[in-house]
Design a protein around this motif. Structure first.
Motif, PDB file in Angstrom:
ATOM      1  N   ARG A 226       0.753  -1.273  -0.096  1.00 19.93           N
ATOM      2  CA  ARG A 226      -0.025  -0.038  -0.099  1.00 19.93           C
ATOM      3  C   ARG A 226       0.873   1.327   0.080  1.00 19.93           C
ATOM      4  O   ARG A 226       2.127   1.335   0.384  1.00 19.93           O
ATOM      5  CB  ARG A 226      -0.872  -0.083   1.122  1.00 19.93           C
ATOM      6  CG  ARG A 226      -2.165  -0.831   1.206  1.00 19.93           C
ATOM      7  CD  ARG A 226      -2.892  -0.661  -0.164  1.00 19.93           C
ATOM      8  NE  ARG A 226      -3.248   0.763  -0.671  1.00 19.93           N
ATOM      9  CZ  ARG A 226      -3.717   1.061  -1.566  1.00 19.93           C
ATOM     10  NH1 ARG A 226      -3.491   0.137  -2.631  1.00 19.93           N
ATOM     11  NH2 ARG A 226      -4.124   2.304  -1.822  1.00 19.93           N
TER      12      ARG A 226
ATOM     13  N   ASP B 211       0.767   5.783   0.252  1.00 18.83           N
ATOM     14  CA  ASP B 211      -0.209   7.076   0.819  1.00 18.83           C
ATOM     15  C   ASP B 211       0.218   8.135  -0.283  1.00 18.83           C
ATOM     16  O   ASP B 211       1.344   8.380  -0.717  1.00 18.83           O
ATOM     17  CB  ASP B 211       0.628   7.523   2.095  1.00 18.83           C
ATOM     18  CG  ASP B 211       0.260   6.602   3.243  1.00 18.83           C
ATOM     19  OD1 ASP B 211      -0.820   6.102   3.370  1.00 18.83           O
ATOM     20  OD2 ASP B 211       1.253   6.605   3.972  1.00 18.83           O
TER      21      ASP B 211
ATOM     22  N   ASP C 231      -7.024   2.868  -8.660  1.00 16.71           N
ATOM     23  CA  ASP C 231      -7.767   3.715  -7.512  1.00 16.71           C
ATOM     24  C   ASP C 231      -8.512   4.876  -8.241  1.00 16.71           C
ATOM     25  O   ASP C 231      -9.434   5.328  -8.190  1.00 16.71           O
ATOM     26  CB  ASP C 231      -6.704   4.161  -6.645  1.00 16.71           C
ATOM     27  CG  ASP C 231      -6.279   3.378  -5.334  1.00 16.71           C
ATOM     28  OD1 ASP C 231      -7.215   2.491  -5.089  1.00 16.71           O
ATOM     29  OD2 ASP C 231      -5.942   4.135  -4.405  1.00 16.71           O
TER      30      ASP C 231
ATOM     31  N   ARG D 257      -8.848   2.849   5.259  1.00 21.88           N
ATOM     32  CA  ARG D 257      -9.063   4.041   4.287  1.00 21.88           C
ATOM     33  C   ARG D 257     -10.473   4.597   4.349  1.00 21.88           C
ATOM     34  O   ARG D 257     -11.555   3.981   4.739  1.00 21.88           O
ATOM     35  CB  ARG D 257      -9.117   3.493   2.706  1.00 21.88           C
ATOM     36  CG  ARG D 257      -8.002   2.664   2.372  1.00 21.88           C
ATOM     37  CD  ARG D 257      -7.883   1.951   1.139  1.00 21.88           C
ATOM     38  NE  ARG D 257      -7.375   3.083  -0.068  1.00 21.88           N
ATOM     39  CZ  ARG D 257      -7.463   2.789  -1.335  1.00 21.88           C
ATOM     40  NH1 ARG D 257      -8.006   1.819  -1.836  1.00 21.88           N
ATOM     41  NH2 ARG D 257      -7.045   3.832  -2.102  1.00 21.88           N
TER      42      ARG D 257
ATOM     43  N   GLN E 203     -13.684  10.880  -1.245  1.00 22.56           N
ATOM     44  CA  GLN E 203     -12.562  11.292  -2.008  1.00 22.56           C
ATOM     45  C   GLN E 203     -12.485  12.430  -2.995  1.00 22.56           C
ATOM     46  O   GLN E 203     -13.861  12.571  -3.468  1.00 22.56           O
ATOM     47  CB  GLN E 203     -11.763  10.055  -2.567  1.00 22.56           C
ATOM     48  CG  GLN E 203     -11.804   8.920  -1.823  1.00 22.56           C
ATOM     49  CD  GLN E 203     -10.780   9.085  -0.372  1.00 22.56           C
ATOM     50  OE1 GLN E 203      -9.816   9.813  -0.627  1.00 22.56           O
ATOM     51  NE2 GLN E 203     -11.306   8.766   0.815  1.00 22.56           N
TER      52      GLN E 203
END
Length: 646
Positions: A353, A355, A439, A464, A470
């Protein structure tokens, strides 16, 4: 005869010529003689008809005409009559006191804001309907005699209006046209004329559309100046159907201008009407209603939502067929499987993962990465333009094309080479790039596929925040790389050409083929550098790149741009056996075509069969003809190869 009291058209005539509006019925549709007696009329005929039910009275009239020798004949006459939607009882037009709004001054303001562009109706053609209604608007009857609704804020004094309040069944009252209302925002404590305290409220309620017209601001705390009202009025967009453009939309505009001094919204988007697959309006009586709950249970909510968006071309109704929904269910499955592929490659990796989106903003990429990022940027731009212009079908189709035909069909296959180290030298970076790219796709799709995108989003990290909070994707202009897209289009063209030749020649899918390319040095050098992609995408075992020389004989050939592609297939297939197989297949399809053509040449079939059945047979004929052309083309290529050997 002219009966202004019992016919809408006659009422208009009576208004123009000042005719009396005589009501001959009471509230139960029985003959009421009060109006005649008030005019000083008398006679035996009044007693004969007084209190009679309307249907009985009509029979009496026919009998009296016959009795006096005035009846020439009786005949059945069909005409349109109003009926109660529940019990189908015939409705009689009947004059009663009602509340009206002088709406024309408000309509003029409501037309002006659309003329001036303060409100935009989309598609623009519906503006004509809006103006046609508003220009011919009449006083608005806002009172209704139904159980539910906002009760009219008017009261009557039992003492002052005693003669105008007629007691009905139970505690009900009927009002005459001479009743004098006491109107107020709050219920009055006493009569302002006689100080009496026995007051009753008007039993009528407001028209539903009157109450609904207040919705944009009444739901936000109006008449108080609340924070919600300041924040959310006016709103940006109203989405609705064309059938309530006048009933609701126009009323909201008029009410907003009257009570708020501002339009309630900036854009009005008129969406399509959903019809069945033959274009018929859905109705229970036709049995063609598609229950959305059943569709969602069978195909999934996201597939259904995406179908409606993809088919919502501006200005056209949706012909909804279940096979279209099933097709978009496959798209949802495709996205799910692509996400599983990404997750599988991230699983267990220490760099699984990340950021932010740091890798996407890098500039050191292989060809496939540069290409897909460029296509992502173009897709983001096109998707945003489509949404802003309310072209939801274009929005859905742009995302469908990118997700399925570019990301899934091409990039995922090419990314496997980067992930296993065949291309490039940083598999970890490739994993991050793939994850960040997915994403962006989820964010793009979320507005019309909220459930599956949220599920996938959460699967990539327990901490998340929801995808719905988002930011919607934006793309830096330097991501778009026209040169890379041109190169990639050339590579894809070559791969497709090789795949097509393999298919046409019935080459086994697992067999690797030899490819010989002739063309310009720059193109050949480019292809030579991409041998791993040719091997992975087109099962090319060996390749030669030549700028000149004699072309190979006995090979299948195709041309992409200035590049000639040759596949010597004699070591992969038995040409004689393949020729025999194709000839046999041609004969079989020709027999099917003859059968269908015979049916289409039958006059009885064409006249008796349903149009959709006939159309289906025509489609079969076209498909058989196309298949025969393809098979014969393959046969011709084999003959050319055999001729080249001799």
């Amino acid at each position: 005869k002219i009966t202004p009291g019992h016919d809408f058209n006659d009422f208009e005539i009576g208004e123009r010529f000042g005719l009396d509006k005589i009501s001959i019925f009471d509230a139960d549709a029985r003959v009421d003689a009060a109006a005649f007696l008030a005019r000083g009329e008398s006679g035996e005929w009044i007693e004969r008809y007084r209190g009679k039910d309307r249907f009985d009275a009509r029979k009496l009239i026919v009998a009296e005409l016959k009795e006096n020798g005035f009846l020439e004949k009786t005949a059945i006459h069909k005409l349109a009559v109003g009926r109660c939607y529940r019990c189908q009882t015939v409705i009689e037009p009947y004059l009663t006191p009602q509340w009206f709004v002088d709406i024309k001054p408000l309509a003029e303001l409501a037309m002006k804001v659309v003329h001036d562009g303060k409100i935009q109706i989309i598609p623009e053609g519906w503006s004509n309907s809006y103006f046609a209604w508003m220009e011919n608007i009449k006083d608005w009857c806002i009172s209704r005699q139904i159980w539910w609704g906002h009760q009219i804020p008017a009261w009557y004094c039992k003492r002052c209006d005693a003669a105008n309040l007629i007691a009905g069944p139970g505690s009900d009252y009927l009002l005459t046209k001479d009743a004098m209302p006491i109107v107020g925002r709050q219920a009055p404590q006493q009569c302002p004329k006689c100080d009496g305290t026995e007051l009753i409220q008007d039993p009528d309620v407001l028209d539903t559309w009157f109450s609904s017209g207040l919705w944009p601001f009444s739901t936000l705390g109006w008449p108080d100046s609340t924070d919600d009202l300041k924040t959310f009025y006016p709103t940006s967009t109203l989405v609705t159907g064309f059938d309530i453009l006048f009933f609701w939309v126009a009323r909201m505009i008029m009410m907003g201008l009257k009570f708020m001094g501002e339009v309630p919204f900036r854009d009005v988007y008129i969406h399509a009407l959903v019809r069945d697959e033959q274009g018929q309006k859905m109705s229970k009586s036709k049995g063609n209603v598609i229950d959305p709950l059943d569709v969602m249970n069978q195909y999934g909510t996201d597939a259904f939502r995406f179908t409606l968006a993809a088919m919502a071309a501006m200005g056209r109704d949706i012909k909804l067929a279940e096979d279209r929904i099933a097709g978009y269910q496959n798209f949802v499955n495709k996205l799910w499987n692509a996400s599983r592929f990404v997750q599988m490659n991230l699983s267990g990796a220490s760099d699984a993962r990340h950021d932010g989106y740091d890798v996407l903003f890098d500039n050191n990429f292989e060809l496939a990465d540069r290409w897909i990022r460029s296509r992502l940027a173009s897709t983001i731009v096109e998707a945003r333009k489509a949404i802003e212009a309310y072209r939801f079908n274009d929005y859905a189709n742009v995302l469908y094309q990118f997700t399925w035909h570019e990301f899934c069909d091409w990039y995922i296959e090419m990314s496997k080479l980067a992930l296993n180290g065949t291309v490039g030298d940083d598999p970890a970076k490739s994993r991050k790039f793939l994850s960040e790219l997915l994403d962006q796709i989820l964010l793009l799709l979320h507005p019309i596929m909220p459930f599956v995108t949220e599920e996938i989003w959460q699967a990539f990290g327990d901490t998340r925040k929801s995808i719905m909070v988002q930011k919607y994707p934006t793309a830096p202009s330097n991501w778009i790389d026209a040169g890379t897209e041109t190169k990639m289009a050339f590579l894809m063209g070559v791969v497709r050409a090789i795949r097509n030749l393999r298919t046409e020649m019935n080459c086994p899918p697992g067999k690797e083929v030899k490819v010989i390319c002739y063309g310009q040095s720059a193109d050949l050098s480019f292809l030579s550098e991409l041998r791993p992609y040719l091997r992975a995408l087109a099962r090319v075992g060996s390749a030669e790149f030549l700028s000149s020389g004699e072309r190979p004989r006995g090979a299948a050939t195709s041309v992409v741009g200035a590049t000639e592609i040759y596949l010597p297939l004699d070591d992969l297939i038995n040409l004689d056996e393949e020729q025999a197989r194709l000839a046999k297949e041609v004969g079989k399809v020709e027999q099917e075509l003859v059968r269908v053509q015979k049916k289409l040449g039958n006059g009885d079939f064409l006249s008796k069969a349903k149009e959709e059945v006939v159309e289906k047979e025509r489609e079969k004929a076209s498909q058989f003809e196309e298949k025969i052309r393809t098979l014969r083309s393959s046969l011709e290529k084999i003959r050319e190869i055999q001729a080249g050997r001799s």
